[in-house]
Design an enzyme around this catalytic site. Structure first.
Site, PDB file in Angstrom:
ATOM      1  N   LYS A  31      42.352  40.800  37.601  1.00 42.89           N
ATOM      2  CA  LYS A  31      41.026  41.168  36.754  1.00 42.89           C
ATOM      3  C   LYS A  31      41.269  42.639  36.749  1.00 42.89           C
ATOM      4  O   LYS A  31      40.704  43.504  37.656  1.00 42.89           O
ATOM      5  CB  LYS A  31      39.919  40.690  37.623  1.00 42.89           C
ATOM      6  N   TYR A  81      41.499  42.182  42.012  1.00 40.93           N
ATOM      7  CA  TYR A  81      40.495  42.831  41.276  1.00 40.93           C
ATOM      8  C   TYR A  81      40.329  44.291  40.971  1.00 40.93           C
ATOM      9  O   TYR A  81      40.095  45.017  42.019  1.00 40.93           O
ATOM     10  CB  TYR A  81      39.102  42.435  41.784  1.00 40.93           C
ATOM     11  N   ASP A  92      34.076  45.288  28.610  1.00 40.71           N
ATOM     12  CA  ASP A  92      33.839  44.799  27.262  1.00 40.71           C
ATOM     13  C   ASP A  92      33.937  45.676  26.144  1.00 40.71           C
ATOM     14  O   ASP A  92      34.468  45.056  25.079  1.00 40.71           O
ATOM     15  CB  ASP A  92      32.259  44.299  27.490  1.00 40.71           C
ATOM     16  N   VAL A 122      37.006  38.755  31.707  1.00 30.76           N
ATOM     17  CA  VAL A 122      35.817  38.596  32.576  1.00 30.76           C
ATOM     18  C   VAL A 122      34.505  39.646  32.067  1.00 30.76           C
ATOM     19  O   VAL A 122      34.986  40.704  32.663  1.00 30.76           O
ATOM     20  CB  VAL A 122      36.191  38.778  34.061  1.00 30.76           C
TER      21      VAL A 122
END
Length: 274
Positions: free
Chosen positions: A150, A120, A178, A193
């Site tokens: 991620k 991550y 995003d 994610v």
């Protein structure tokens, strides 16, 4: 306090209303690092229980500031049947190079030897800015369960170089910012994610849509300064599911923010005309 009973309602909302079938538990938006180890285990168990026969994949974040807790969480995730585990870099005493980071990851991944392992990568919060591209060389030899990353950073050059190295397609790169997702998908990211998935704000057709969660969730509107508290407030407003306040030191979103965010959401023209 965590609100376990609401998870069943939340799972049904994600699956039936937003077509989300893959969940990322105890991540950033889910305030995983603000929870006790016992709370994180309880949440992981509840997501696995309520998601049975409804969710395709549940990936559980097991990162913490110390190795024994990470290992304990990894063993627990494996025991309850998680489809994957993910790990941030420790961020007080930090790894300073790729060898130190890989050594730490290996010690955690080895506690769940049958479970796919994801790194991550979130340098804005951890301060660990080791480029992911550097980590990929020979990583399978040291971490056989290494499945991918991620990738929650705005450095699309690093992401592009990772994807270029991944010619055989053995690794997955799930993007976590995003606002830059379309760019990441264009470069070849496998999926996302993200906080916005639950509200259908992002075009994620043909991608693996994972979701950062425990019992709260969110949307990312770039016109506002969105954090965990704002995310919970807007998600409560949109879904009707009581997400509750954040845990201190975070404080709840103001009523003024909630009114403005709701108005902005109501003004959006959705693709299906709703």
């Amino acid at each position: 306090k965590i609100n376990l009973p609401v998870i069943r309602q939340y799972v049904d909302y994600l699956v039936n209303e937003q077509n989300v079938k893959n969940i990322f538990v105890n991540g950033t938006t889910g305030e995983g690092l603000s929870l006790s180890i016992q709370e994180r285990k309880q949440l992981a168990e509840e997501w696995m229980c309520q998601g049975k026969d409804k969710l395709d994949h549940v990936i559980i974040h097991v990162g913490a500031l110390n190795l024994p807790e990470c290992q304990e969480l990894a063993r627990h995730a494996a025991a309850i049947g998680a489809d994957g585990i993910a790990l941030i870099a420790p961020f007080f005493f930090k790894p300073t190079n790729k060898d130190e980071l890989i050594a730490f990851m290996q010690k955690v991944a080895s506690e769940a030897p049958e479970v796919p392992f994801y790194y991550y990568h979130i340098p804005p919060l951890t301060g660990v800015k080791i480029r992911v591209e550097e980590l990929l060389d020979g990583i399978k030899a040291q971490i056989p369960t290494f499945q991918g990353v991620k990738f929650s950073d705005t450095d699309l050059l690093d992401l592009a170089q990772c994807i270029h190295k991944n010619e055989t397609g053995e690794f997955e790169f799930l993007y976590g910012v995003d606002e830059q997702l379309l760019g990441a998908l264009a470069l070849g990211a496998n999926g996302a994610v993200g906080r916005s998935v639950c509200l259908g704000l992002l075009p994620l057709t043909h991608t693996l849509c994972c979701f950062i969660s425990h019992y709260l969730h969110s949307i990312s509107l770039t016109v506002f300064s969105f954090g965990v508290a704002q995310t919970k407030a807007v998600m409560t407003s949109v879904s009707g599911i009581p997400m509750g306040p954040p845990r201190l030191p975070l404080v709840a979103a103001s009523s003024e923010f909630i009114i403005k965010a709701k108005a902005k959401l109501d003004s959006i023209v959705w693709p299906n005309g709703d």
